[in-house]
Write an enzyme that holds these catalytic residues in place. Structure first.
Site, PDB file in Angstrom:
ATOM      1  CD  GLU A   6      -3.134  -1.053   2.084  1.00 37.01           C
ATOM      2  OE1 GLU A   6      -2.905  -0.508   3.180  1.00 37.01           O
ATOM      3  OE2 GLU A   6      -4.237  -1.543   1.799  1.00 37.01           O
TER       4      GLU A   6
ATOM      5  CD  GLU B 288      -3.996  -5.615   2.164  1.00 38.03           C
ATOM      6  OE1 GLU B 288      -4.793  -4.967   2.863  1.00 38.03           O
ATOM      7  OE2 GLU B 288      -2.767  -5.587   2.319  1.00 38.03           O
TER       8      GLU B 288
END
Ligand code: CA
Length: 641
Positions: free
Chosen positions: A178, A276
Site C-alpha cells: 500500500e 486485499e
C-alpha cells in the site's frame, strides 16, 4: 378518528447468529472463471495462531491443515507479509503474526506442499506499512535513498533466495505494501521508484517465473491511483501487476474500481488485481479486541456468511467480467480468528507470547504512536472464513463454487433490516407488521414480524416519556430490532418563523410601528428568525399573531409559544386557542429583559373532529417611554392526554 403515526426508515441490518445450513450457500453464476484467475488468501497470522494453540477444522469437523482445506475450496494462492526484523531491542516480538523470514518460509513450505502458490508481500519495514506509515527498518535508519535502494535489493535477494532454497512455489512478489506516495521512509517518487526498481530487480533474478507486483490503495480516489501508475511508467519500472486494496466500506463502488483498474491496465499494458479485500460475516467480536467494521452492513450484504460470500461473488464478477486485464483477488487475513482465550487477559497473554494479535506492547518501542498505545488482538476476526473455534463457514465454499458456475439454493431470508419508527408520544400508533429481509440471493422481500412488546408495553414506554427505545421482535426465526422514538410532534406549520411569515397572520389592532418576521439569530430562541414588534409611542403596541390549523384530528392538545422583550410598561399579553370561534384555552405571558424568554403552555384543550382551530398570541403594551419591543419564537401544538 385518531391519527396513526408510523414512519419507517429501515436501513441498518440486524444480525442473527449465522444459521446457514451446510451446503446451503447460494453463489451466483458469473460465467466462466479463467483457469488462471487468482483466488488468494492472506494467511500472514496463521503460524502465530497455531503456535498459541489455534486449530482449524474441515467441514466434517476433523482437525485439518488449513492450507489443504483452502486448496480444496478453490484458493489458488497464499499471501504472506514479510517484515525485516519485527522484534524489540530485547528480542520480544511486535506481534501481527511475527512475520519475519522464518515465518514466511514456514508458510511458503506449507502452501507449496498443499499445491498453492505464494504471494510474497515485502513491507520493507519492521512492522506494519500502509498509507498511514512507511517506517524504514531500524537497521536502515539514517540511510540515504541510494543506500536504502542497495539494502532493498540485498534484503529482497536474500529473502527470496531462502524461499528458492526451500523449493517454495512463489507465484508473485510485491515490492512494498500500500505504497500510496510513500515507501520505507521515502516520500517522493524519485526515491520510491529507486527502491522499487531495486526490489523488482531482485525478483527478476531469483524468481523470473513469478509475477512482479506493486500495491496501492484507495481506488475510490481514481485520479490518485492513475497518478501513481503514471509515476511508475515515468520511472520505467519493470513490473507486471498493478494491484490495489479494495475494502468495500471505504474504497468506493465496484463500478469505480472496474473503471480505474481498466484505465490503468490499458494505459500501461499491465495486469491488474485486488490484493486485499474482506467483508464481515458477523457484527460480533470474538477476541475481546475491537474490530475495524462492526456495524452498518452495506445495503444488500448483511453480516452473514451468505452476505460475505455474495460480496466476494460480486467482486469476482466485477473483476472477471467488467475489468480489463484483471487476474485475481486476494482475501485479507481470512483466518485471523481469536487466539482462543476466555477473556481479554487470557488472550492478551497469548498475543504477547505468540504474536497472534495485531501488535504487542513491545511494538511500542518502534511504533509508539499507534502500536504503543493500541496494541491488542485481531481487528478482523469477524471477517474471517472460520468461526471462533476454527470451523470453516459455508462462505469459504464461494471460491470453488464460483469456478463451478455458481450454486443454487432454496430462496430464504438471510437477515432482517432493523426498523426505525418515530411516533407522537400521545397519539395512537402501531409497530410495523412486517420488516424487510435480505434474501440469500441478495434480493429483498417483506416478511411478517412479531414484536415482543404489546400494547401494555408500549403504554409503559409512553409513561417513561420521550426518548428512543429498542424493541425486539422475531421474523422467520431471526431477531430484529425496532428503534422506537417517542417524541412530541409539533402540529404547527412554520413554528419557528424560519419560513418567514408563512402560515401566520399578523393583525395590528393599535399602531404598532414594526411588526414582521426578522432574520437575526442573536434575537431568536432557535434558528435565525422570529416574529418582531416595536413601537416608539406610548400605548401603540397592540396586535395578534395567529395560525389556523387545518384538519387537526379529534383529540386533546396543548399550545405554547415563547416571548421576550422590554420597555413594555403595563402589558396584557396572553397565548390563546380558539376552537370554532370560541376561546377554549388561554395563558398569560410577560416580557421583562433582553434574552429572558417566557415560555408558556396552555392547559389541554379538546378539539372535535372537523373543528376550526386557531392558535395565537395577543400582545398589548403601554410602553415605558423608550418604546415597547419584543420577540416571539418557537410556537408549538402538541397532542396531550
Ligand atoms: Ca476482534
Amino acid at each position: 378518528m385518531k391519527r396513526l403515526f408510523v414512519l419507517c426508515l429501515a436501513l441498518c441490518l440486524c444480525l442473527p447468529a449465522f444459521s446457514l445450513a451446510d451446503g446451503d450457500l447460494y453463489v451466483k453464476n458469473i460465467g466462466a472463471v479463467p483457469d488462471d484467475f487468482i483466488f488468494g488468501m492472506d494467511l500472514s497470522s496463521v503460524i502465530s495462531l497455531e503456535s498459541g494453540g489455534t486449530r482449524f477444522y474441515d467441514f466434517d469437523g476433523n482437525e485439518t491443515d488449513i492450507f489443504s482445506l483452502l486448496k480444496q475450496n478453490g484458493i489458488t494462492h497464499i499471501r504472506a507479509r514479510l517484515w525485516n526484523e519485527p522484534y524489540d531491542s530485547k528480542g520480544r516480538p511486535y506481534g501481527g503474526g511475527i512475520c519475519d523470514l522464518d515465518t514466511l518460509t514456514q508458510i511458503g513450505i506449507r502452501s507449496t506442499k498443499a499445491g498453492l502458490k505464494l504471494i510474497v508481500d515485502f513491507h520493507y519495514s519492521d512492522f506494519w506499512a500502509d498509507p498511514g506509515k512507511q517506517m524504514p527498518p531500524k537497521a536502515w535508519a539514517g540511510m540515504s535513498a541510494e543506500e536504502k535502494a542497495a539494502a532493498t535489493y540485498g534484503f529482497t535477494l536474500s529473502a527470496l533466495t531462502v524461499l528458492r532454497e526451500n523449493a517454495i512455489d512463489v507465484g508473485m512478489v510485491q515490492i512494498g505494501n500500500e505504497t500510496n506516495g510513500r515507501l520505507c521512509g521515502e516520500n517522493d517518487w524519485p526515491g520510491i521508484c529507486r527502491l522499487m526498481a531495486a526490489g523488482l530487480k531482485a525478483v527478476r533474478e531469483v524468481y523470473p517465473e513469478a509475477l512482479a507486483a506493486l500495491h496501492f490503495t484507495n481506488p475510490e480516489n481514481g485520479a490518485q491511483l492513475r497518478y501513481f501508475a503514471k509515476q511508475l511508467d515515468l520511472y520505467a519500472l519493470d513490473y507486471d501487476v498493478f494491484a490495489t486494496s479494495w475494502y468495500p466500506f471505504w474504497h468506493g463502488s465496484l463500478d469505480n474500481l472496474a473503471a480505474v483498474l481498466s484505465d490503468i491496465a490499458d494505459a500501461y499494458g499491465k495486469k491488474v488485481m485486488v490484493m486485499e479485500t474482506s467483508y464481515p460475516y458477523t457484527a460480533l467480536d470474538s477476541d475481546f479486541s475491537g474490530n475495524t467494521v462492526s456495524s452498518n452492513a452495506l445495503d444488500g450484504y448483511p453480516f452473514t456468511p451468505q452476505g460475505q460470500a455474495n460480496m466476494i461473488a460480486e467482486l469476482a464478477d466485477t473483476l472477471i467480467n467488467r475489468t480489463r486485464s484483471a487476474i485475481g483477488l486476494v482475501y485479507w487475513e481470512g483466518a485471523w480468528i481469536t487466539a482462543g482465550g476466555a477473556d481479554y487477559e487470557e488472550n492478551l497473554a497469548l498475543w504477547e507470547k505468540y504474536g497472534s494479535g495485531w501488535a504487542t506492547r513491545f511494538a511500542g518501542e518502534y511504533d509508539p504512536d499507534d502500536a504503543g498505545k493500541y496494541y491488542g488482538g485481531s481487528a478482523v476476526d469477524n471477517q474471517a472464513f472460520f468461526d471462533p473455534a476454527g470451523h470453516p463457514l459455508p462462505s469459504l465454499r464461494v471460491f470453488r463454487l464460483l469456478r463451478e458456475g455458481g450454486a443454487e439454493a432454496p430462496l430464504h431470508a438471510d437477515a432482517c433490516e432493523n426498523v426505525y419508527v418515530s411516533a407522537d408520544i400521545n397519539a395512537e400508533f402501531r409497530l410495523p407488521e412486517s420488516v424487510s429481509a435480505v434474501m440469500n440471493d441478495g434480493s429483498k422481500k417483506s416478511i411478517p414480524v412479531a414484536w415482543d412488546t404489546d400494547d401494555a408495553g408500549l403504554e409503559a414506554l409512553r409513561q417513561k416519556g420521550a426518548g428512543t427505545y429498542e424493541i425486539h421482535g422475531t421474523a422467520q426465526g431471526m431477531t430484529v430490532s425496532c428503534f422506537l422514538t417517542l417524541e412530541y410532534h409539533n402540529l404547527l406549520s412554520n413554528p419557528g418563523f424560519e419560513e418567514g411569515d408563512a402560515h401566520w397572520q399578523f393583525t395590528d389592532l393599535g399602531n404598532t410601528q414594526q411588526l414582521y418576521v426578522e432574520d437575526k439569530p442573536s434575537d431568536s430562541l432557535s434558528g435565525s428568525k422570529h416574529a418582531h414588534f416595536w413601537s416608539a409611542k406610548t400605548d401603540s403596541v397592540r396586535f395578534t399573531l395567529e395560525q389556523d390549523i387545518e384538519d387537526l384530528p379529534e383529540g386533546k392538545y396543548v399550545f405554547g409559544i415563547s416571548i421576550m422583550g422590554g420597555d413594555g410598561g403595563k402589558t396584557d399579553i396572553y397565548a390563546y386557542v380558539n376552537v370554532n370561534g370560541e376561546t377554549v384555552a388561554k395563558v398569560p405571558m410577560k416580557i421583562s429583559y433582553y434574552n429572558v424568554w417566557d415560555t408558556e403552555t396552555t392547559e389541554a384543550f379538546f378539539v372535535p373532529e372537523g373543528a376550526r382551530v386557531t392558535v395565537g398570541v395577543y400582545v398589548a403594551c403601554q410602553g415605558s417611554g423608550n418604546g415597547a419591543w419584543g420577540k416571539l419564537d418557537d410556537a408549538f401544538v402538541n397532542s396531550a392526554r
